[in-house]
Design an enzyme around this catalytic site. Structure first.
Site, PDB file in Angstrom:
ATOM      1  N   HIS A  44       1.771 -23.197   8.379  1.00 52.85           N
ATOM      2  CA  HIS A  44       0.934 -22.072   8.352  1.00 52.85           C
ATOM      3  C   HIS A  44      -0.566 -22.480   8.264  1.00 52.85           C
ATOM      4  O   HIS A  44      -1.418 -21.644   8.392  1.00 52.85           O
ATOM      5  CB  HIS A  44       1.000 -21.226   7.198  1.00 52.85           C
ATOM      6  N   GLU A  54      -5.511   6.559 -13.393  1.00 54.30           N
ATOM      7  CA  GLU A  54      -4.876   7.499 -14.328  1.00 54.30           C
ATOM      8  C   GLU A  54      -3.515   6.894 -14.855  1.00 54.30           C
ATOM      9  O   GLU A  54      -3.168   6.727 -16.129  1.00 54.30           O
ATOM     10  CB  GLU A  54      -4.527   8.913 -14.010  1.00 54.30           C
ATOM     11  N   TYR A  55      -2.631   6.354 -13.884  1.00 51.00           N
ATOM     12  CA  TYR A  55      -1.256   5.900 -14.101  1.00 51.00           C
ATOM     13  C   TYR A  55      -1.477   4.521 -15.025  1.00 51.00           C
ATOM     14  O   TYR A  55      -0.850   4.446 -16.017  1.00 51.00           O
ATOM     15  CB  TYR A  55      -0.727   5.400 -12.811  1.00 51.00           C
ATOM     16  N   ARG A  68       7.169   2.882 -14.835  1.00 53.66           N
ATOM     17  CA  ARG A  68       7.659   4.215 -14.908  1.00 53.66           C
ATOM     18  C   ARG A  68       9.178   4.133 -14.187  1.00 53.66           C
ATOM     19  O   ARG A  68       9.939   4.777 -14.466  1.00 53.66           O
ATOM     20  CB  ARG A  68       6.855   5.219 -14.082  1.00 53.66           C
ATOM     21  N   HIS A 123      -8.077   8.139  -8.165  1.00 52.27           N
ATOM     22  CA  HIS A 123      -8.279   8.629  -9.455  1.00 52.27           C
ATOM     23  C   HIS A 123      -6.721   8.507 -10.171  1.00 52.27           C
ATOM     24  O   HIS A 123      -6.721   8.338 -11.180  1.00 52.27           O
ATOM     25  CB  HIS A 123      -8.852  10.110  -9.444  1.00 52.27           C
ATOM     26  N   ASN A 124      -5.709   9.177  -9.413  1.00 54.23           N
ATOM     27  CA  ASN A 124      -4.614   9.198 -10.073  1.00 54.23           C
ATOM     28  C   ASN A 124      -3.810   7.846 -10.143  1.00 54.23           C
ATOM     29  O   ASN A 124      -3.134   7.535 -11.227  1.00 54.23           O
ATOM     30  CB  ASN A 124      -3.539  10.165  -9.086  1.00 54.23           C
ATOM     31  N   ARG A 164       2.885 -23.599   2.127  1.00 51.99           N
ATOM     32  CA  ARG A 164       3.023 -22.855   3.356  1.00 51.99           C
ATOM     33  C   ARG A 164       2.818 -23.533   4.572  1.00 51.99           C
ATOM     34  O   ARG A 164       3.531 -23.613   5.515  1.00 51.99           O
ATOM     35  CB  ARG A 164       1.922 -21.382   3.281  1.00 51.99           C
ATOM     36  N   LYS A 188      -9.142  11.272  -4.735  1.00 50.69           N
ATOM     37  CA  LYS A 188      -8.251  11.703  -5.709  1.00 50.69           C
ATOM     38  C   LYS A 188      -7.149  10.852  -5.799  1.00 50.69           C
ATOM     39  O   LYS A 188      -6.322  10.840  -7.103  1.00 50.69           O
ATOM     40  CB  LYS A 188      -7.776  13.340  -5.010  1.00 50.69           C
TER      41      LYS A 188
END
Lengths: 299, 299
Positions: free
Chosen positions: A280, A18-19, A116, A14-15, A274, A11
């Site tokens: 690294h 959707e965003y 947003r 899903h959202n 790096r 869920k």
């Protein structure tokens, strides 16, 4: 829907998808309204037409409806009276944060969250607008041609938004042993949810053919659709940049696509940097192992 | 450096900015190498020249050095022998995750995290490359002209990467009462760290003039520099899209800039959609209050 917390995770993702799709649609709105000068009537008609084609989906359908909705108070179009500060309940953000912990790239969803957030900084934006005096340049393309390119860009971007979210489900399902059946997820989504769309049938067929597909972009039929629209997506990003219209999520979808299909990204330079400043280490293209170099100055 | 955990937070955000700038530099490398066909010798000379100008910084300097470093095993250039799978210690990711919790948009840093993540999916990328057969189109601009535009795009993008990170420090400092003195932060960074650069002096002057500056892009001198390079940034994004070269962090910097200076984002449509399918309400442009509409279908 798999084990334990799988339902909640599905869920949430899903959202997140959707965003991203909502952000992509809002960017298309900006392109058509401010780039081509389309009226709400034209947008209503166009989204209606799109909803009769391969873009058919709940979100395209309600967007069509929105452009025809009048404001009872002023008699004008309601969409024009709505403030551009977007709210959020947090599920987009959680999807992005979880994806980062899971080691999955979902840049279009991240960008939707960012946009947003930026929309809510209205005071700073008004100050910045006064300081920068931005000018939108009209798009110098034949409107019918550009409209068709935008349809293709929207279609391909939407596929990529799903691809990012679905790839997160695959990886998280493996890592957390949630045994999420992707085939059933897209089937259930098709049955009724905010991101329900005709496209989900294509994904269902892809998972039916290969339940272990790591990324939907690797399905041959999806790849054919994406390849067919890729140049239009590039052209739309190119035009938007020239016009000064921000299409962050569409751009992010393109950057994801170009990188995902690239056998050689420029990240070899990042590994060199790096290793240079932080020892690294790096891997080599010609043999196995972990290497480190004593980098010297070369003025 | 402020209270309690402030020092750790400042170090984390430093690393987030570092991720973004390194990603932007790697995208510039891709543009010059694959878009213009520059050799490592040319890149060495160019980064050396850039490091003598306004781009002067530790990261540009070591990048210059890297392009001149030979591989003792093959005798060729070492950078070409390094595998394009980038590692990460997690600080970029934490910066992105914290920014989302703090409600601050840092899309260039998010994209840098995404690109390192994608780089590690080498097996999927090789499969996708075989399926999509991507072709890079050479950039059809005069090389000297394009090189100058890339310099400006890199300069403006770098400013925007700092702006995102610094705006996170400002907001987090307020919210968590960390009292982080931004003026001192940029001064200390200038003294010695991986993102040390001549640019930090400009930011120091900006915070000296206004210690409460919410975003460095609102400083008049910074704004003048950004405005001077904005069209070049747009042109570079436009050219990269046409060529098929992914420049996600540079694009994200542009999308951030265009949105930040916009008095009207297209997020009014997102609020309309949210109110349509979820009764999430919206604000109006013409009066205070929270509103909800019973949206109807308009086929």
């Amino acid at each position: 829907m798999g084990k334990d917390a799988a339902g909640h995770f599905v869920k949430m993702v899903h959202n997140g998808i959707e965003y991203a799709i909502m952000e992509v649609i809002s960017e298309v709105y900006d392109l058509l309204k401010n780039g081509l000068g389309y009226t709400n009537d034209q947008l209503h008609e166009l989204f209606g037409r799109w909803n009769d084609g391969r873009l058919q989906s709940f979100l395209i359908e309600i967007t069509r409806d929105i452009f025809a909705t009048k404001d009872p108070e002023t008699g004008g179009y309601l969409v024009d009276m709505i403030l551009d500060k977007a709210g959020a309940k947090g599920t987009g953000k959680w999807t992005s944060q979880d994806a980062m912990d899971t080691g999955v790239a979902i840049p279009s969803i991240d960008m939707a969250v960012s946009m947003r957030t930026l929309s809510a900084y209205k005071d700073d934006r008004l100050k910045a607008a006064a300081l920068y005096q931005p000018v939108i340049h009209k798009i110098q393309e034949d409107p019918a041609k550009f409209e068709a390119q935008v349809e293709a860009a929207l279609y391909v971007s939407t596929i990529i938004c799903y691809a990012q979210g679905l790839s997160l489900l695959v990886k998280a399902s493996e890592e957390l042993q949630m045994e999420i059946p992707l085939k059933d997820v897209v089937k259930i989504w098709r049955g009724g949810c905010i991101i329900r769309s005709t496209l989900l049938e294509t994904f269902y067929q892809a998972y039916l053919a290969d339940p272990n597909l790591s990324n939907i972009l690797l399905d041959a039929k999806v790849a054919a659709e994406v390849k067919a629209g890729q140049q239009d997506l590039r052209d739309v990003v190119s035009q938007a940049a020239k016009s000064g219209i921000a299409i962050g999520a569409i751009q992010s979808s393109l950057a994801y696509l170009e990188s995902f299909v690239s056998a050689k990204m420029p990240t070899n330079l990042i590994q060199a940097q790096r290793d240079n400043f932080g020892s690294h280490t790096y891997q080599r293209t010609d043999k196995e192992g972990i290497f480190h170099t004593q980098w010297e100055a070369h003025p």
